[in-house]
Design a protein around this motif. Structure first.
Motif, PDB file in Angstrom:
ATOM      1  N   UNK A 146      68.607  38.368   3.562  1.00  0.00           N
ATOM      2  CA  UNK A 146      68.796  39.367   4.623  1.00  0.00           C
ATOM      3  C   UNK A 146      68.977  38.694   5.979  1.00  0.00           C
ATOM      4  N   UNK A 147      68.075  37.776   6.297  1.00  0.00           N
ATOM      5  CA  UNK A 147      68.151  37.132   7.608  1.00  0.00           C
ATOM      6  C   UNK A 147      69.331  36.165   7.700  1.00  0.00           C
ATOM      7  N   UNK A 148      69.729  35.572   6.576  1.00  0.00           N
ATOM      8  CA  UNK A 148      70.934  34.738   6.588  1.00  0.00           C
ATOM      9  C   UNK A 148      72.157  35.600   6.884  1.00  0.00           C
ATOM     10  N   UNK A 149      72.232  36.759   6.257  1.00  0.00           N
ATOM     11  CA  UNK A 149      73.349  37.675   6.525  1.00  0.00           C
ATOM     12  C   UNK A 149      73.352  38.114   7.983  1.00  0.00           C
ATOM     13  N   UNK A 150      72.170  38.429   8.506  1.00  0.00           N
ATOM     14  CA  UNK A 150      72.075  38.825   9.911  1.00  0.00           C
ATOM     15  C   UNK A 150      72.521  37.711  10.837  1.00  0.00           C
ATOM     16  N   UNK A 151      72.174  36.464  10.496  1.00  0.00           N
ATOM     17  CA  UNK A 151      72.564  35.318  11.331  1.00  0.00           C
ATOM     18  C   UNK A 151      74.079  35.152  11.345  1.00  0.00           C
ATOM     19  N   UNK A 152      74.702  35.248  10.173  1.00  0.00           N
ATOM     20  CA  UNK A 152      76.158  35.106  10.090  1.00  0.00           C
ATOM     21  C   UNK A 152      76.853  36.207  10.886  1.00  0.00           C
ATOM     22  N   UNK A 153      76.382  37.436  10.718  1.00  0.00           N
ATOM     23  CA  UNK A 153      76.984  38.570  11.419  1.00  0.00           C
ATOM     24  C   UNK A 153      76.801  38.439  12.928  1.00  0.00           C
TER      25      UNK A 153
END
Length: 376
Positions: A94-101
Motif C-alpha cells: 500500500x505504502x509503496x503504491x502511495x509513494x509511486x503515485x
C-alpha cells in the motif's frame, strides 16, 4: 423534483445565452483588431500576465507545504501498526503504491505550474510546434504501463494469497452478525470441526440463536461466546462469517481483516496474528489496550455500538481457555431435544451429570408409566 429540474433547466438556458453573447463579443473584437497593434486587441496579455504566472507557481509551493502538513497532522488517525503476517505485507505494498503515485503527482504538477510561469506570454517569443513524436509517445505510455502493471500484479499476488483456502491446520471459528451484536462459535475437541447450522433452527428463546444443527454430532461439543473472541497467536485462524438479518461487516483494524457478513451467503477470511494482546500492551506501554472487532457496514440505529472484544492468546493459554469452556449442550440441556434419538447416547456425555442421569432414567422407563416418580 419537477420544480427543481425546471429551475435548473432555466438556469442552464440563461447561462447558455450569456456564453453565446460573450463569445460573439470576443469574435467581433478579434476581427476588429486585425489592423491594430498586438497590444491593443481584445484578449491580449496585460500587465498582470507575469503576476498570474508567478502566482500559480507560488500556489503550488504552498500546496506542497499543505500536503505535507495534512499528512503529518492526520497521521495519528491512520490504521495502527499491523499485528498480522499478511497485514504487514499488505501495508508494504500500500505504502509503496502511495509513494509511486505521489512521486508522479509531484513531478507532473511541479512541471505544470513551473511551465505556466516559465512560458508565460512574452512579445516576440515563438513556440515550437511538434506534430508528432513517436519516442515521446512510447515513453509516456510504456513507463506508466510497466509501473502500474508491476503494482497491480504484486497486489494481486497478496490478495490471491489471503483469499485462498486456509491452511489445513487453521483454527476454525464462526462469527455471526445480527442487530446489533456478534456471536462466536468454536469447535470443541472433535478435530477442529464445527457442526452444521440451519437458519430455520434459529431460536433465541430456545437457546439456539445461531441455528446450530444438533442432528450433526460435530455440534455436540461446540461452544459459543457473545462477549469476546479468542484466537491463538502464531496459528492460522479461519473466520467463517455469516449474518442473521441484514448486511454487516467484520473489521479487525490491527489484523487488516475486513469482510462483509451477508445474509444467506457465507464468507470467510483467514489470517495469522503475530502479536498477542500482552505483546501489544507491552509495545504500547498501555496495560488497558485491547483489540476489537467492529462492524463497518451501516446496519441500523445501533450500528455504532456493534463491537466485540478480541483476545489474542499465547497458544498454551488459548488451549487452556478452550478447555475451560462449556459446550452448548452443557449450558442448555434442553437442546438435547434437538438431537435425534439414535445420537442421544453420544450427546449425553456433554450434559451435566445430574441432567444426564435423569435423561437415562427417563429413557429406560419410557412407556412404563412411572417417569414422574423417577424425575422426583
Amino acid at each position: 423534483m419537477t420544480i427543481l429540474i425546471s429551475i435548473l433547466a432555466l438556469i442552464f438556458i440563461v447561462l447558455t445565452v450569456l456564453v453565446v453573447n460573450r463569445t460573439q463579443s470576443i469574435m467581433k473584437g478579434i476581427k476588429g483588431a486585425e489592423a491594430e497593434s498586438e497590444s491593443e486587441y481584445l484578449g491580449a496579455p496585460d500587465k498582470s500576465n507575469s503576476a498570474n504566472g508567478a502566482g500559480l507557481f507560488v500556489f503550488w509551493l504552498l500546496s506542497i507545504v499543505g500536503i505535507f502538513w495534512s499528512y503529518f497532522d492526520a497521521k495519528q488517525y491512520f490504521l495502527p501498526e499491523s499485528s498480522s503476517i499478511h497485514g504487514k505485507e499488505t501495508d508494504f505494498w500500500f505504502w509503496l503504491s502511495m509513494a509511486v503515485i505521489m512521486i508522479a503527482f509531484f513531478v507532473v504538477n511541479s512541471v505544470l505550474f513551473y511551465f505556466s510561469y516559465k512560458y508565460r506570454y512574452q512579445k516576440g517569443r515563438k513556440a515550437t510546434f511538434y506534430t508528432h513524436n513517436n519516442n515521446l509517445e512510447v515513453i509516456w505510455t510504456a513507463v506508466p504501463a510497466v509501473i502500474m502493471a508491476g503494482l497491480v500484479f504484486s497486489g494481486l499476488r497478496v490478495w490471491t494469497k489471503i483469499t485462498a483456502e486456509a491452511p489445513a491446520d487453521s483454527e476454525v471459528i464462526e462469527i455471526m452478525g445480527k442487530q446489533f451484536a456478534w456471536t462466536v462459535r468454536y469447535p470443541g475437541v472433535d478435530n477442529n470441526k464445527l457442526g452444521n447450522y440451519n437458519y430455520k433452527l434459529m431460536d433465541d428463546a430456545g437457546g439456539n440463536p445461531m441455528g446450530v444443527d444438533f442432528s450433526d454430532e460435530n455440534s455436540f461439543d461446540d461452544f459459543s461466546n457473545t462477549s469476546e473472541l479468542h484466537i491463538p497467536k502464531g496459528k492460522p485462524v479461519l473466520l467463517k462469517i455469516r449474518a442473521r438479518d441484514v448486511l454487516h461487516s467484520v473489521f479487525i483494524p490491527h489484523m487488516r481483516v475486513k469482510m462483509d457478513a451477508v445474509p444467506g451467503m457465507p464468507t470467510k477470511f483467514w489470517f495469522t496474528a503475530d502479536k498477542s494482546t500482552a505483546d501489544m500492551r507491552a509495545d504500547l506501554a498501555n496495560p488497558e489496550f485491547n483489540y476489537e472487532i467492529a462492524c463497518t457496514e451501516i446496519c441500523g440505529r445501533s450500528h455504532f455500538g456493534m463491537k466485540l472484544l478480541l483476545v489474542v492468546d499465547e497458544p498454551a493459554d488459548y488451549e487452556k481457555w478452550k478447555k475451560d469452556q462449556k459446550p452448548l449442550l452443557t449450558e442448555n440441556a434442553a437442546l438435547l431435544e434437538k438431537v435425534p434419538a439414535n445420537l442421544k447416547a453420544k450427546a449425553m456425555k456433554y450434559l451435566p451429570q445430574d441432567e444426564a442421569s435423569v435423561e437415562v432414567a427417563v429413557d429406560q422407563t419410557s412407556g412404563l408409566g412411572n417417569t414422574s416418580t423417577i424425575l422426583k
